[in-house]
Design a protein around this motif. Structure first.
Motif, short mmCIF file in Angstrom:
data_model
loop_
_atom_site.label_atom_id
_atom_site.label_comp_id
_atom_site.label_asym_id
_atom_site.label_seq_id
_atom_site.Cartn_x
_atom_site.Cartn_y
_atom_site.Cartn_z
N VAL A 103 0.76 -2.45 15.46
CA VAL A 103 -0.70 -2.46 15.54
C VAL A 103 -1.16 -1.47 16.60
CG1 VAL A 103 -2.74 -3.84 16.07
CG2 VAL A 103 -0.81 -4.87 14.83
N GLN A 104 -2.13 -0.64 16.21
CA GLN A 104 -2.75 0.27 17.17
C GLN A 104 -4.14 0.64 16.68
OE1 GLN A 104 -0.41 3.85 17.60
NE2 GLN A 104 0.02 3.99 15.44
N ASP A 105 -4.94 1.12 17.61
CA ASP A 105 -6.29 1.58 17.30
C ASP A 105 -6.24 3.07 16.99
OD1 ASP A 105 -7.07 -0.98 17.87
OD2 ASP A 105 -7.99 -0.50 19.79
N TYR A 106 -6.96 3.46 15.94
CA TYR A 106 -7.00 4.85 15.53
C TYR A 106 -8.39 5.43 15.75
CZ TYR A 106 -2.47 4.05 13.41
OH TYR A 106 -1.14 3.76 13.22
N ASP A 107 -8.45 6.73 15.99
CA ASP A 107 -9.73 7.37 16.31
C ASP A 107 -10.68 7.40 15.11
OD1 ASP A 107 -8.40 9.28 14.80
OD2 ASP A 107 -8.47 10.85 16.32
N TYR A 108 -10.21 7.06 13.92
CA TYR A 108 -11.10 6.99 12.77
C TYR A 108 -11.76 5.62 12.63
CZ TYR A 108 -6.58 5.60 10.71
OH TYR A 108 -5.35 5.04 10.47
N GLY A 109 -11.56 4.75 13.63
CA GLY A 109 -12.31 3.50 13.69
C GLY A 109 -11.65 2.27 13.12
N TYR A 110 -10.33 2.29 13.00
CA TYR A 110 -9.62 1.12 12.50
C TYR A 110 -8.51 0.71 13.46
CZ TYR A 110 -11.78 1.42 7.89
OH TYR A 110 -12.67 1.44 6.86
N ARG A 111 -8.29 -0.60 13.53
CA ARG A 111 -7.09 -1.17 14.16
C ARG A 111 -6.19 -1.55 13.00
NH1 ARG A 111 -9.06 -5.14 17.76
NH2 ARG A 111 -9.10 -3.36 19.17
N GLN A 112 -4.95 -1.02 12.98
CA GLN A 112 -4.07 -1.23 11.85
C GLN A 112 -2.63 -1.45 12.28
OE1 GLN A 112 -4.94 2.61 10.01
NE2 GLN A 112 -6.03 1.59 8.36
N GLY A 113 -1.95 -2.25 11.51
CA GLY A 113 -0.51 -2.44 11.63
C GLY A 113 0.04 -2.62 10.22
N ARG A 114 1.20 -2.04 9.95
CA ARG A 114 1.76 -2.11 8.60
C ARG A 114 3.05 -2.90 8.61
NH1 ARG A 114 4.35 1.78 4.88
NH2 ARG A 114 4.40 3.26 6.59
N ILE A 115 3.19 -3.79 7.63
CA ILE A 115 4.39 -4.63 7.50
C ILE A 115 4.92 -4.55 6.07
CG2 ILE A 115 3.69 -6.27 9.30
CD1 ILE A 115 3.17 -8.05 6.50
N LYS A 116 6.18 -4.96 5.92
CA LYS A 116 6.78 -5.13 4.61
C LYS A 116 7.10 -6.61 4.46
CE LYS A 116 10.83 -3.20 3.83
NZ LYS A 116 11.96 -2.37 3.37
N ASP A 117 6.55 -7.24 3.44
CA ASP A 117 6.76 -8.68 3.27
C ASP A 117 8.18 -8.95 2.77
OD1 ASP A 117 6.88 -8.72 0.39
OD2 ASP A 117 4.73 -9.11 0.22
N PRO A 118 8.59 -10.21 2.73
CA PRO A 118 9.97 -10.53 2.33
C PRO A 118 10.38 -10.06 0.94
CG PRO A 118 8.98 -12.40 3.45
CD PRO A 118 7.88 -11.40 3.23
N PHE A 119 9.41 -9.73 0.09
CA PHE A 119 9.72 -9.25 -1.26
C PHE A 119 9.61 -7.74 -1.37
CE2 PHE A 119 8.08 -13.61 -1.72
CZ PHE A 119 9.25 -14.21 -2.14
N GLY A 120 9.35 -7.07 -0.23
CA GLY A 120 9.32 -5.61 -0.21
C GLY A 120 7.95 -4.97 -0.34
N HIS A 121 6.90 -5.77 -0.48
CA HIS A 121 5.55 -5.23 -0.62
C HIS A 121 5.00 -4.81 0.74
CE1 HIS A 121 5.49 -6.47 -4.76
NE2 HIS A 121 5.98 -7.62 -4.38
N HIS A 122 4.36 -3.65 0.78
CA HIS A 122 3.80 -3.10 2.02
C HIS A 122 2.35 -3.53 2.16
CE1 HIS A 122 6.88 0.35 2.62
NE2 HIS A 122 7.42 -0.63 1.92
N TRP A 123 2.01 -4.01 3.35
CA TRP A 123 0.66 -4.48 3.65
C TRP A 123 0.16 -3.74 4.89
CZ3 TRP A 123 -1.84 -8.59 1.04
CH2 TRP A 123 -1.07 -9.24 0.09
N MET A 124 -1.07 -3.22 4.80
CA MET A 124 -1.76 -2.64 5.95
C MET A 124 -2.73 -3.70 6.43
SD MET A 124 -2.13 -0.01 7.98
CE MET A 124 -1.63 1.46 7.10
N ILE A 125 -2.42 -4.32 7.54
CA ILE A 125 -3.30 -5.33 8.12
C ILE A 125 -4.27 -4.57 9.01
CG2 ILE A 125 -3.39 -7.51 9.39
CD1 ILE A 125 -1.63 -7.48 6.75
N GLU A 126 -5.58 -4.77 8.78
CA GLU A 126 -6.53 -3.87 9.45
C GLU A 126 -7.86 -4.53 9.71
OE1 GLU A 126 -7.09 -0.43 6.89
OE2 GLU A 126 -6.58 -1.66 5.17
N LYS A 127 -8.61 -3.85 10.59
CA LYS A 127 -9.96 -4.26 10.97
C LYS A 127 -10.72 -3.03 11.42
CE LYS A 127 -12.52 -7.00 14.29
NZ LYS A 127 -12.46 -8.11 15.23
N ALA A 128 -11.97 -2.92 11.00
CA ALA A 128 -12.83 -1.85 11.52
C ALA A 128 -13.20 -2.22 12.95
CB ALA A 128 -14.08 -1.71 10.66
N ILE A 129 -13.12 -1.23 13.85
CA ILE A 129 -13.46 -1.49 15.27
C ILE A 129 -14.59 -0.60 15.73
CG2 ILE A 129 -11.26 -2.46 15.97
CD1 ILE A 129 -10.44 0.35 16.92
#
Length: 129
Positions: A103-129
């Motif tokens: 998880v980190q804050d990006y200069d384009y206005g989002y806080r994001q962290g990316r994970i791979k779930d137990p079945f291999g699917h990629h998720w971008m967990i995010e919030k506009a900041i």
């Protein structure tokens, strides 16, 4: 009455899966319907996160989709907007997900962290900041 377009991703999972509690415990998903095979494994599960539907479907030979862990890659990253990105990513890691991008804050206005779930699917967990 015109129907409003909505996305409802269908995520492919391996055959023989019986437990998809990762999605309920980490993302707060609610299981709406389940269609099981004769052996009790999942054929299709319909889930909802705050009213947004998605499905888990077992991999079948008559389907042109494959589960991402089969080739250790994906063509889709699922964006999930939440209030507390750190808390959701931490829950995901504790429930067996793999951290792909902390998880980190990006200069384009989002806080994001990316994970791979137990079945291999990629998720971008995010919030506009």
């Amino acid at each position: 009455m015109q129907t409003k377009p909505t996305f409802a991703p269908e995520l492919i999972i391996p055959n023989g899966v019986t437990d998809v509690s990762f999605y309920t415990s980490v993302f707060g998903a609610t299981e709406l319907r389940r269609f099981s095979n004769d052996d009790g494994s999942i054929h299709v599960v319909e889930l909802s996160i705050n009213g947004t539907l998605f499905h888990l479907h077992e991999e079948t030979s008559n389907f042109s989709a494959v589960r991402p862990d089969k080739y250790d890659s994906t063509t889709v990253i699922i964006g999930l907007f939440v209030d507390d990105v750190h808390a959701v990513v931490d829950r995901a890691i504790n429930a067996g997900a793999e951290m792909l991008s902390p998880v980190q804050d990006y200069d384009y206005g989002y806080r994001q962290g990316r994970i791979k779930d137990p079945f291999g699917h990629h998720w971008m967990i995010e919030k506009a900041i």
